[in-house]
Design a protein around this motif. Sequence first.
Motif, PDB file in Angstrom:
ATOM      1  N   LEU A  54       0.987  -1.332   0.002  1.00  0.00           N
ATOM      2  CA  LEU A  54       0.187  -0.189  -0.037  1.00  0.00           C
ATOM      3  C   LEU A  54       0.970   1.398   0.009  1.00  0.00           C
ATOM      4  N   TRP A  55       1.919   1.004   0.738  1.00  0.00           N
ATOM      5  CA  TRP A  55       2.794   2.335   0.679  1.00  0.00           C
ATOM      6  C   TRP A  55       3.455   2.581  -0.681  1.00  0.00           C
ATOM      7  N   ALA A  56       3.929   1.556  -1.319  1.00  0.00           N
ATOM      8  CA  ALA A  56       4.535   1.681  -2.667  1.00  0.00           C
ATOM      9  C   ALA A  56       3.505   2.164  -3.463  1.00  0.00           C
ATOM     10  N   VAL A  57       2.350   1.770  -3.479  1.00  0.00           N
ATOM     11  CA  VAL A  57       1.155   2.288  -4.481  1.00  0.00           C
ATOM     12  C   VAL A  57       0.802   3.881  -4.358  1.00  0.00           C
ATOM     13  N   TRP A  58       0.849   4.130  -2.750  1.00  0.00           N
ATOM     14  CA  TRP A  58       0.470   5.596  -2.418  1.00  0.00           C
ATOM     15  C   TRP A  58       1.773   6.393  -2.955  1.00  0.00           C
ATOM     16  N   GLU A  59       2.904   5.880  -2.880  1.00  0.00           N
ATOM     17  CA  GLU A  59       4.041   6.756  -3.105  1.00  0.00           C
ATOM     18  C   GLU A  59       4.076   6.943  -4.938  1.00  0.00           C
ATOM     19  N   LEU A  60       3.686   5.863  -5.678  1.00  0.00           N
ATOM     20  CA  LEU A  60       3.528   6.003  -6.893  1.00  0.00           C
ATOM     21  C   LEU A  60       2.393   7.053  -7.259  1.00  0.00           C
ATOM     22  N   LEU A  61       1.355   6.774  -6.677  1.00  0.00           N
ATOM     23  CA  LEU A  61       0.022   7.673  -6.794  1.00  0.00           C
ATOM     24  C   LEU A  61       0.681   9.238  -6.768  1.00  0.00           C
ATOM     25  N   ARG A  62       1.086   9.386  -5.582  1.00  0.00           N
ATOM     26  CA  ARG A  62       1.529  10.690  -5.291  1.00  0.00           C
ATOM     27  C   ARG A  62       2.690  11.180  -6.348  1.00  0.00           C
ATOM     28  N   TRP A  63       3.268  10.576  -6.808  1.00  0.00           N
ATOM     29  CA  TRP A  63       4.482  10.579  -7.742  1.00  0.00           C
ATOM     30  C   TRP A  63       3.783  11.303  -9.197  1.00  0.00           C
ATOM     31  N   ILE A  64       2.800  10.401  -9.523  1.00  0.00           N
ATOM     32  CA  ILE A  64       2.053  10.821 -10.712  1.00  0.00           C
ATOM     33  C   ILE A  64       1.262  11.879 -10.634  1.00  0.00           C
ATOM     34  N   TRP A  65       0.113  11.899  -9.732  1.00  0.00           N
ATOM     35  CA  TRP A  65      -0.858  13.177  -9.479  1.00  0.00           C
ATOM     36  C   TRP A  65      -0.175  14.519  -8.921  1.00  0.00           C
ATOM     37  N   TRP A  66       0.632  14.396  -8.048  1.00  0.00           N
ATOM     38  CA  TRP A  66       0.959  15.366  -7.297  1.00  0.00           C
ATOM     39  C   TRP A  66       2.503  15.668  -7.447  1.00  0.00           C
ATOM     40  N   PRO A  67       3.095  15.861  -8.594  1.00  0.00           N
ATOM     41  CA  PRO A  67       4.489  15.833  -8.709  1.00  0.00           C
ATOM     42  C   PRO A  67       5.223  17.311  -8.057  1.00  0.00           C
ATOM     43  N   ARG A  68       6.282  17.072  -7.755  1.00  0.00           N
ATOM     44  CA  ARG A  68       7.256  18.230  -7.264  1.00  0.00           C
ATOM     45  C   ARG A  68       7.421  19.144  -8.706  1.00  0.00           C
ATOM     46  N   ARG A  69       7.378  20.312  -8.308  1.00  0.00           N
ATOM     47  CA  ARG A  69       7.748  21.228  -9.422  1.00  0.00           C
ATOM     48  C   ARG A  69       9.234  21.553  -9.416  1.00  0.00           C
ATOM     49  N   TRP A  70       9.672  21.591 -10.341  1.00  0.00           N
ATOM     50  CA  TRP A  70      11.253  21.832 -10.233  1.00  0.00           C
ATOM     51  C   TRP A  70      11.555  23.367 -10.245  1.00  0.00           C
ATOM     52  N   ARG A  71      12.603  23.840  -9.686  1.00  0.00           N
ATOM     53  CA  ARG A  71      12.808  25.238  -9.938  1.00  0.00           C
ATOM     54  C   ARG A  71      13.770  25.618 -11.061  1.00  0.00           C
TER      55      ARG A  71
END
Length: 71
Positions: A54-71
């Motif tokens: 579940l942690w792995a899936v959550w991390e992947l979903l967070r990475w896909i839907w809420w990516p960090r914006r690069w500076r």
Amino acid sequence: MRLPPLPPYLSSLPGAEQRLRALRVLAAAGLVLLLRPWWSLIWLPGWVVGLLLLWAVWELLRWIWWPRRWR
């Protein structure tokens, strides 16, 4: 002996940190699943494996839907 450098999409391009983190999460989850039949990991409760997945899936979903914006 030095290891070869990581490719640019995992080291210097925008989003590289998130891609590397996602690979680490997938590797950890895959390692637990592959080593599960090993005699000492048989005693690992199923809920621990489930939480890791579940942690792995959550991390992947967070990475896909809420990516960090690069500076």
